[in-house]
Design an enzyme around this catalytic site. Structure first.
Site, mmCIF file in Angstrom:
data_model
loop_
_atom_site.group_PDB
_atom_site.id
_atom_site.type_symbol
_atom_site.label_atom_id
_atom_site.label_comp_id
_atom_site.label_asym_id
_atom_site.label_seq_id
_atom_site.Cartn_x
_atom_site.Cartn_y
_atom_site.Cartn_z
ATOM 1 N N SER A 1 32.268 34.715 30.646
ATOM 2 C CA SER A 1 33.438 34.888 29.791
ATOM 3 C C SER A 1 33.722 33.574 29.051
ATOM 4 O O SER A 1 32.856 33.078 28.340
ATOM 5 C CB SER A 1 34.634 35.362 30.625
ATOM 6 O OG SER A 1 35.646 35.878 29.816
ATOM 7 N N ASP B 1 33.161 46.307 26.784
ATOM 8 C CA ASP B 1 33.982 45.143 27.140
ATOM 9 C C ASP B 1 35.017 44.870 26.046
ATOM 10 O O ASP B 1 34.652 44.524 24.923
ATOM 11 C CB ASP B 1 33.066 43.928 27.308
ATOM 12 C CG ASP B 1 33.793 42.705 27.846
ATOM 13 O OD1 ASP B 1 35.032 42.708 27.873
ATOM 14 O OD2 ASP B 1 33.110 41.743 28.227
ATOM 15 N N HIS C 1 33.603 44.288 30.997
ATOM 16 C CA HIS C 1 33.656 42.856 31.266
ATOM 17 C C HIS C 1 33.204 42.502 32.682
ATOM 18 O O HIS C 1 32.583 41.461 32.894
ATOM 19 C CB HIS C 1 35.084 42.360 31.047
ATOM 20 C CG HIS C 1 35.191 40.886 30.865
ATOM 21 N ND1 HIS C 1 34.644 40.221 29.803
ATOM 22 C CD2 HIS C 1 35.795 39.931 31.629
ATOM 23 C CE1 HIS C 1 34.902 38.926 29.890
ATOM 24 N NE2 HIS C 1 35.595 38.723 30.995
#
Length: 699
Positions: free
Chosen positions: A551, A637, A672
């Site tokens: 991320s 995501d 995600h």
């Protein structure tokens, strides 16, 4: 085993797309990989543009071909990691009135069972929700929350079935085991029950995936009849709901990354309009707990220049900032992370000198004592539990060598009761390992903490490979906690290290602010300094380090691969936020408006634009040798959209001047967090670790 790429890698077509801001022109050759229909793709992946799908599938096929020689190693790693998990594990039951609630797993199952049994009993289990049954036939399934009502008659549960983080809340009758007709779609996971369990507050997520509205749902009605309780007008703020530990107040919290505002609703009269605690002021954060016997709120805040936070009190009937009075004054260097108020005690989690500790304060007289441990690096967390009128709290402790231990703690007598020690079925002896906390010197003289673990018997002469993990954004601190997965690397001679770089809060709130906005590059140079220090001290050597982050930590991976490619042998970037400039310039994307306080607003500020352009990983890919790179993303995501790693890999493959391998895998059935099942997730970890072992030739 040496990893070698297949003969022909996919090449994304160049379709130049011009862009201009502040008179500065950019050309993006791979912008077409963003499907203009992306909102619909989040809800239904089947509508993805066929050209984009074809390219992503070609990349996935190439990656599988490249990793094919590692198939046996991946399976071995998976079995090792699975063997360290107690498959029929369960949590320590948490009491609430007549019941104790817990989760447990069945051997071989991907998802947990949510259960309860009579308080203080060992029998009489009732399965509230079997997530495995709910997940049947689903390519992706993730439980958001299971929250029983105060009456213990109902449980609200939420699930995401696409990986796009649009949750649907259902209500289960705990007497019949059947779901009611109530169904509330497009929500964030959490809800907040009123005092009687007749209604609950929830946060609705809009088409841009922004949680901006709070509604009240009455049990037994259609969600179309739900009452709007609060609507946030600033798209840069997130809204959430909760409840004070006392159970007396429902909490509506609106916040961005540096400012917060709270509204309260009496839990016994939930139809009452929400009452503002203190109006938002840029840069001021606060949250609160309720001290019911003394009719006051205890407020954790950084107001009045309290960078590392202080705790104030305010009357229940007049909680505005003008009435905030210190209870725990600001102490620079001691960061208060969290707090919870019980009837007779106020407990806070804080970090001093980079290490966490729990401090217990008796409300009657203000007497305090602390809970701390002696290892060089460790993790400590406290759980609030369900009950308010209790003197027993629960905390968990672990280190990089010590499996997690869960304790019940008597807040008055200070007695600790060990309730659970994490089992490692395949065996684990902490004495075989060493955990250390060392410090690197950053470019500007700051000291950067590094937590690490290695086998006691390895030679620290620079020959060991190292996996160096980092994050460094949003004030998130990476704990030095126990991991069963990293042992598969450590047992093969790796040093596993975590760089506690600026952008987190490991050394206080100032550690965070000195790694954001126009100081963001400190995050990257700190990580590079950590790698250099590990090599200098003999834990590893230059060019023998695999860097790993996800991320915003994936953005870190992209930045350091541009800035110091020769330091690293490999880079693993999971759901990497690498197209920073384009994303933060696009106010239509789900998370962009809230991100301006973290990175700066390049739309309004030329300075922010130029600074961001100077480090944005995608924009700074250049013709040079690169480490081996493995990028992973998720099609649905909403946080880091799939096209960021896809564009980055396309540009890297064009720019690379050496024979290194560049791999991309997009999970076409997840978002995600990757795969939702616990064993499927282990297979993803095994793939990443096999890559790390192969590129360092330790496979």
């Amino acid at each position: 085993m040496k990893l070698t790429p297949p003969a022909a890698a996919p090449r994304a077509e160049k379709r130049p797309q011009p862009d201009e801001h502040h008179g500065i022109a950019r050309i993006d050759n791979y912008a077409w990989l963003r499907d203009e229909n992306w909102r619909e793709v989040m809800r239904d992946p089947e509508v993805l543009d066929k050209d984009i799908r074809s390219y992503l599938e070609a990349e996935n096929a190439y990656t599988e071909k490249a990793l094919e020689p590692l198939a046996e190693l991946r399976e071995k790693l998976f079995k090792e990691m699975k063997g360290r998990i107690k498959e029929d594990d369960s949590s320590v039951p948490s009491p609430d009135g007549p019941f104790a609630y817990y989760t447990r797993f069945v051997e071989g199952a991907q998802h947990p069972l949510f259960c309860r049994r009579p308080r203080d009993a060992e029998t009489g289990e009732q399965i509230v929700l079997d997530a495995n049954k709910e997940a049947e036939g689903e390519a992706y399934f993730r439980i958001g929350d299971v929250d029983h009502s105060p009456s213990h008659r109902l449980a609200a549960w939420s699930a995401d079935r696409k990986g796009s983080e649009y949750f649907t809340v259902r209500l289960r009758d705990l007497e019949t085991g059947e779901d009611l007709d109530d169904e509330v779609p497009d929500t964030s996971p959490g809800i907040a029950w009123d005092a009687e369990g007749r209604s609950f507050l929830y946060t609705q997520v809009d088409d841009e995936h922004r949680p901006l509205k709070v509604f009240r749902h009455v049990v037994g009605t259609s969600h179309s009849e739900d009452t709007l309780v609060y609507a946030e007008k600033d798209e840069g703020f997130f809204v959430g709901v909760g409840k004070t530990q006392s159970g007396k107040w429902l909490v509506i919290s609106s916040h961005d990354h540096q400012t917060s505002e709270i509204y309260l609703v009496p839990a016994d009269t939930p139809e009452t309009p929400p009452k503002l605690v203190a109006p938002r002021e840029d840069g001021v954060e606060y949250d609160l707990e309720h001290d019911a016997p003394r009719n006051r709120f205890l407020i954790l805040t950084n107001a009045e220049g309290a960078e590392d936070f202080r705790i104030a009190e305010a009357p229940e009937g007049a909680p505005g900032r003008e009435n905030w009075r210190d209870v725990i004054p600001h102490r620079p260097g001691t960061l208060i992370l969290n707090h919870v108020a019980y009837r007779d005690h106020h407990v806070r989690l804080e970090r001093q000198g980079g290490l966490p500790r729990i401090v217990v304060r008796r409300l009657a007289d203000g007497a305090e004592h602390e809970i701390a441990f002696d290892e060089e690096a460790y993790d400590l967390n406290m759980g609030a539990g369900y009950e308010y009128e209790t003197r027993r709290m629960r905390f968990a402790y672990s280190s990089m060598t010590t499996p997690a231990e869960v304790y019940d703690y008597d807040l008055e007598t200070r007695e600790r009761q060990l309730r659970k020690r994490q089992e490692v079925p395949s065996g684990h002896d902490p004495a075989d390992y060493v955990t250390r906390r060392i410090f690197a010197t950053a470019a500007d003289g700051e000291t950067v903490p590094i937590s690490l673990v290695h086998r006691k018997n390895i030679a620290l002469d620079g020959t060991a490979p190292c996996l160096l993990y980092g994050y460094g954004s949003y004030g998130i601190s990476i704990p030095a906690s126990f991991s069963t997965t990293c042992l598969s690397l450590v047992d093969r001679g790796f040093v596993y290290a975590i760089a506690h770089i600026r952008g987190g809060k490991e050394k206080g709130y100032g550690w965070y602010t000195s790694g954001k906005r126009l100081k963001k590059k400190n995050t990257f140079t700190d990580f590079i300094a950590a790698g250099e220090h590990l090599a200098k001290e003999g834990f590893t050597s230059r060019g023998n380090i695999v860097a790993h982050g996800g991320s915003a930590g994936g953005m870190l991976m992209g930045a350091v691969s541009n800035m110091a490619p020769d330091l690293f042998k490999g880079i693993v970037a999971e759901v990497p936020f690498v197209d920073v400039l384009a994303t933060i310039l696009d106010a239509s994307l789900p998370l962009t408006p809230p991100e301006w306080n973290e990175w700066g607003n390049p739309i309004e500020s030329r300075e922010a634009y130029e600074y961001m352009a100077s480090y944005s990983p995608y924009d700074n890919v250049t013709r040079q040798p690169y480490p081996h790179i493995f990028a992973l993303g998720g099609l649905t995501d909403p946080r880091v959209t799939y096209w960021e790693p896809a564009k980055w890999v396309a540009k890297l493959r064009e720019a690379r001047t050496n024979d290194g391998i560049t791999l991309l895998h997009i999970n076409m059935d997840a978002g995600h967090g990757g795969a939702s099942g616990r064993f499927e997730r282990l297979k993803e970890v095994a793939r990443v670790y096999a890559f790390a072992l192969a590129v360092t030739e330790h496979a």
